[in-house]
Design a protein around this motif. Structure first.
Motif, mmCIF file in Angstrom:
data_model
loop_
_atom_site.group_PDB
_atom_site.id
_atom_site.type_symbol
_atom_site.label_atom_id
_atom_site.label_comp_id
_atom_site.label_asym_id
_atom_site.label_seq_id
_atom_site.Cartn_x
_atom_site.Cartn_y
_atom_site.Cartn_z
ATOM 1 N N UNK A 1 -12.887 5.693 -105.217
ATOM 2 C CA UNK A 1 -11.859 5.528 -106.233
ATOM 3 C C UNK A 1 -12.312 6.193 -107.536
ATOM 4 N N UNK A 2 -11.371 6.336 -108.477
ATOM 5 C CA UNK A 2 -11.684 6.970 -109.736
ATOM 6 C C UNK A 2 -12.333 6.009 -110.718
ATOM 7 N N UNK A 3 -13.200 6.556 -111.560
ATOM 8 C CA UNK A 3 -13.889 5.759 -112.566
ATOM 9 C C UNK A 3 -14.108 6.623 -113.807
ATOM 10 N N UNK A 4 -13.682 6.119 -114.963
ATOM 11 C CA UNK A 4 -13.917 6.822 -116.217
ATOM 12 C C UNK A 4 -15.320 6.513 -116.722
ATOM 13 N N UNK A 5 -16.058 7.561 -117.066
ATOM 14 C CA UNK A 5 -17.398 7.424 -117.598
ATOM 15 C C UNK A 5 -17.484 8.116 -118.951
ATOM 16 N N UNK A 6 -18.268 7.522 -119.846
ATOM 17 C CA UNK A 6 -18.477 8.124 -121.156
ATOM 18 C C UNK A 6 -19.318 9.381 -120.989
ATOM 19 N N UNK A 7 -18.724 10.522 -121.345
ATOM 20 C CA UNK A 7 -19.373 11.810 -121.148
ATOM 21 C C UNK A 7 -20.178 12.234 -122.377
ATOM 22 N N UNK A 8 -19.584 12.076 -123.537
ATOM 23 C CA UNK A 8 -20.260 12.511 -124.764
ATOM 24 C C UNK A 8 -19.543 11.926 -125.965
ATOM 25 N N UNK A 9 -20.186 12.032 -127.107
ATOM 26 C CA UNK A 9 -19.570 11.655 -128.382
ATOM 27 C C UNK A 9 -19.552 12.888 -129.279
ATOM 28 N N UNK A 10 -18.400 13.096 -129.885
ATOM 29 C CA UNK A 10 -18.207 14.311 -130.672
ATOM 30 C C UNK A 10 -17.794 13.964 -132.094
ATOM 31 N N UNK A 11 -18.371 14.691 -133.047
ATOM 32 C CA UNK A 11 -18.018 14.543 -134.455
ATOM 33 C C UNK A 11 -17.520 15.882 -134.989
ATOM 34 N N UNK A 12 -16.432 15.822 -135.729
ATOM 35 C CA UNK A 12 -15.876 17.019 -136.354
ATOM 36 C C UNK A 12 -15.660 16.770 -137.839
ATOM 37 N N UNK A 13 -16.132 17.677 -138.647
ATOM 38 C CA UNK A 13 -15.959 17.597 -140.090
ATOM 39 C C UNK A 13 -15.328 18.900 -140.580
ATOM 40 N N UNK A 14 -14.445 18.778 -141.540
ATOM 41 C CA UNK A 14 -13.803 19.974 -142.086
ATOM 42 C C UNK A 14 -13.597 19.819 -143.587
ATOM 43 N N UNK A 15 -13.711 20.921 -144.277
ATOM 44 C CA UNK A 15 -13.493 20.989 -145.721
ATOM 45 C C UNK A 15 -12.626 22.202 -145.995
ATOM 46 N N UNK A 16 -11.567 21.994 -146.749
ATOM 47 C CA UNK A 16 -10.636 23.077 -147.057
ATOM 48 C C UNK A 16 -10.290 23.047 -148.535
ATOM 49 N N UNK A 17 -10.413 24.211 -149.170
ATOM 50 C CA UNK A 17 -9.996 24.362 -150.564
ATOM 51 C C UNK A 17 -9.183 25.643 -150.689
ATOM 52 N N UNK A 18 -8.055 25.553 -151.344
ATOM 53 C CA UNK A 18 -7.236 26.733 -151.622
ATOM 54 C C UNK A 18 -6.826 26.703 -153.086
ATOM 55 N N UNK A 19 -6.980 27.837 -153.747
ATOM 56 C CA UNK A 19 -6.648 27.928 -155.164
ATOM 57 C C UNK A 19 -5.886 29.195 -155.474
ATOM 58 N N UNK A 20 -5.009 29.102 -156.450
ATOM 59 C CA UNK A 20 -4.200 30.248 -156.881
ATOM 60 C C UNK A 20 -4.071 30.210 -158.394
#
Length: 600
Positions: A238-257
């Motif tokens: 049968x199927x079983x979900x397993x924890x594969x990995x942990x992921x972190x994403x960070x983003x910074x955005x600046x726009x100026x005119x």
């Protein structure tokens, strides 16, 4: 209950209430060709069942079938949202249902996948003023999905979602400023994420000065689960979900005119965009990567006289793409300077000249700079537009490109080359009366490539193309041309219907040659002829188009475009298209599409 039946019941109940809807929209689209078929439905419905309330109904069904092999994907969703405004408080009740189906015969060991998800939620908003909002909410989820390994086994999960946001803004002395924050957390048995973001802005607009600044900082964490076989149960898998990995994403955005315009004849603008993204995984660290991009531009626009204009743009960008355990981390820098001068010596008659320089530097510091590359492109252009007796329009454009492609490492130095490219593009348009136009367009191009460290290694590419087009437009053509010189000519008034036809003939020839010591020898060439006829006719709210096209030469292609559109209300449109295309009449790819956008 199937979603289509449920959706029909909801719509029937809404109409049965006799309440007047504020906004109704139904979109339907269908497209098909030889390899894929798509069907999509969208429903949006809004009304006010109670005082100071708004009920929103959103429905979606999407289905895709791959015809070249057996694969089918389907998404269906239905959402209800009831909002109640009570002075400074806003109550919102949400409910929804989603159905997913996925099947492919390429995955022999898997069963068809079906997933059903329902949710129920509540959101409370606090609005003491128009510029301040505080909102928080919660949702509960129930999900059941069929096991892809064990037929008949149902995998169930539940969970919740918490979210909140706050925003505030203020204005003073022509300046607007604001600050906002959001947080979102969802946890189920085999799904988890948590995200947070912070944003701010500072804007100003006046007659001479304008500036806009926007800032956004966000972070998201995901637990990644993978469905695999569970062999611990005797006599079955049968199927079983397993924890594969942990992921972190960070983003910074600046726009100026920043824009400064002290007079109508002078304007200067400065723009800046900075982006940074980082992806980190706990286990699969070899996939960790980061991007950092900074783009800046400075533009000047000067018009010392009403008939003379000068534009100059300076651009610079720097990008870093980093990998944790790889040698292809690269740094890319682009610099561009372009300037153009235009002179309108007679109304409509113009002369323009410009030059641009592009420099691109690519380096691979983690690989001992073995793949470093410099690319320089210099382009000169000269253009002229001239009207002879108002009805004959001549346009000439000449381009000269000089390109140097340099590899720093001596192992790759054989790829160093210098390309000299010349392009001449003349056009001639003859206006006959106010409805008929005969247009001619030509392109002559020659590229000479010299590989620097091998005197005998040279290449030539040349191209010749032309197009003749005869256009009849009963609108009339002058009224639709958007040509400032021709719009001054007398023409008939526009009617309620218009007929447009054009007859087109085109020719293109491409030749590739190598240097043989004293002359070039052509080793490959192709030729293409194209003949086409277009008929477009609109009669008040009905529009149709017919365009047969045939190409021959090195290869053949048959192409017929048929289209129909009917605007049966001010905001409702029905469209249909049929497009058989192919190299043989016996093996045509029949591409068709139908779309309906109904507002009622």
């Amino acid at each position: 209950m199937k979603l289509n039946s449920l959706l029909s019941a909801v719509i029937f109940s809404l109409f049965g209430t006799g309440l007047v809807a504020q906004y109704n929209n139904l979109d339907f689209s269908f497209s098909a060709n030889r390899s894929v078929r798509n069907v999509e439905n969208n429903l949006q419905y809004q009304m006010s069942p109670l005082r100071s309330s708004l009920l929103k109904v959103r429905g979606l069904t999407y289905r895709e079938e791959r015809l070249s092999f057996s694969q089918e994907n389907q998404i269906s969703a239905l959402e209800l949202d009831l909002a109640l405004d009570r002075k400074m408080l806003r109550h919102s009740f949400q409910s929804g249902y989603q159905y997913l189906f996925d099947y492919s015969d390429l995955e022999e060991s898997f069963q068809p996948y079906r997933s059903k998800t329902g949710f129920l939620g509540y959101t409370l908003g606090f609005l003491p003023t128009d510029s301040l909002l505080i909102e928080a909410g919660v949702k509960g989820y129930l999900r059941s999905e069929e096991d892809r390994y064990l037929l008949g086994n149902i995998m169930s999960s539940d969970g919740h979602q918490l979210f909140g946001r706050a925003s505030a803004g203020a204005g003073f002395g022509g300046v607007r400023a604001g600050l906002g924050a959001e947080i979102d957390r969802k946890k189920m048995d085999w799904e988890y994420y948590q995200s947070a973001s912070l944003n701010a802005y500072l804007h100003h607009q006046s007659d001479y000065l304008a500036f806009n600044n926007n800032f956004n900082l966000s972070q998201r964490r995901d637990d990644l689960f993978v469905l695999g076989p569970d062999r611990t149960v005797p006599d079955r898998i049968r199927g079983l979900y397993k924890l594969y990995d942990r992921q972190k994403r960070r983003s910074l955005l600046y726009s100026g005119f920043l824009g400064y315009s002290p007079s109508e004849s002078f304007q200067v603008t400065l723009q800046e965009v900075f982006t940074q993204r980082v992806i980190e995984l706990e286990e699969n660290v070899v996939r960790n990567n980061a991007d950092q991009v900074n783009q800046a531009s400075l533009a000047f626009s000067l018009a010392p006289w009403s008939k003379l204009g000068w534009n100059t743009v300076l651009k610079h960008s720097y990008a870093i793409k980093e990998f944790s355990n790889a040698q292809n981390t690269r740094h890319t820098e682009n610099r561009n300077l372009g300037t153009n001068l235009a002179w309108e010596y007679i109304f409509g008659d113009t002369l323009s000249a410009g030059v641009s320089v592009d420099l691109q530097i690519t380096s691979f510091p983690d690989d001992n700079n073995r793949w470093d590359n410099d690319l320089r492109n210099i382009r000169f252009n000269l253009g002229n537009v001239h009207y002879w007796r108002d009805r004959l329009k001549l346009r000439n454009a000449i381009f000269w490109n000089l390109t140097d492609d340099v590899y720093i490492n001596e192992i790759l130095s054989n790829n160093n080359k210098h390309t000299n490219s010349l392009i001449y593009n003349p056009e001639c348009a003859i206006l006959i009366g106010d409805r008929l136009l005969f247009n001619q367009s030509y392109l002559i191009r020659a590229d000479y490539t010299d590989y620097v460290y091998d005197e005998a290694d040279k290449a030539l590419y040349r191209q010749l193309s032309l197009e003749y087009k005869l256009v009849f437009d009963s609108f009339p053509f002058i009224a639709r041309s958007q040509d400032q010189r021709w719009l001054l000519l007398p023409y008939r008034n526009k009617g309620t219907s218009a007929l447009l036809t054009d007859l087109t003939f085109g020719f293109e020839r491409n030749e590739y040659a190598d240097y043989s010591g004293s002359f070039y020898t052509i080793n490959f060439k192709n030729t293409r002829y194209t003949a086409a006829f277009t008929l477009k006719h609109d009669i008040q709210d009905v529009y149709y188009v017919l365009k047969p096209q045939y190409s021959w030469g090195t290869w053949k292609e048959y192409n017929l475009m048929c289209g129909f559109a009917w605007k049966f209300t001010d905001f409702s449109l029905l469209e249909f298209s049929l497009n058989p295309v192919g190299e043989s009449l016996n093996e045509l790819d029949w591409r068709t599409s139908v779309s309906l956008s109904a507002h009622f």
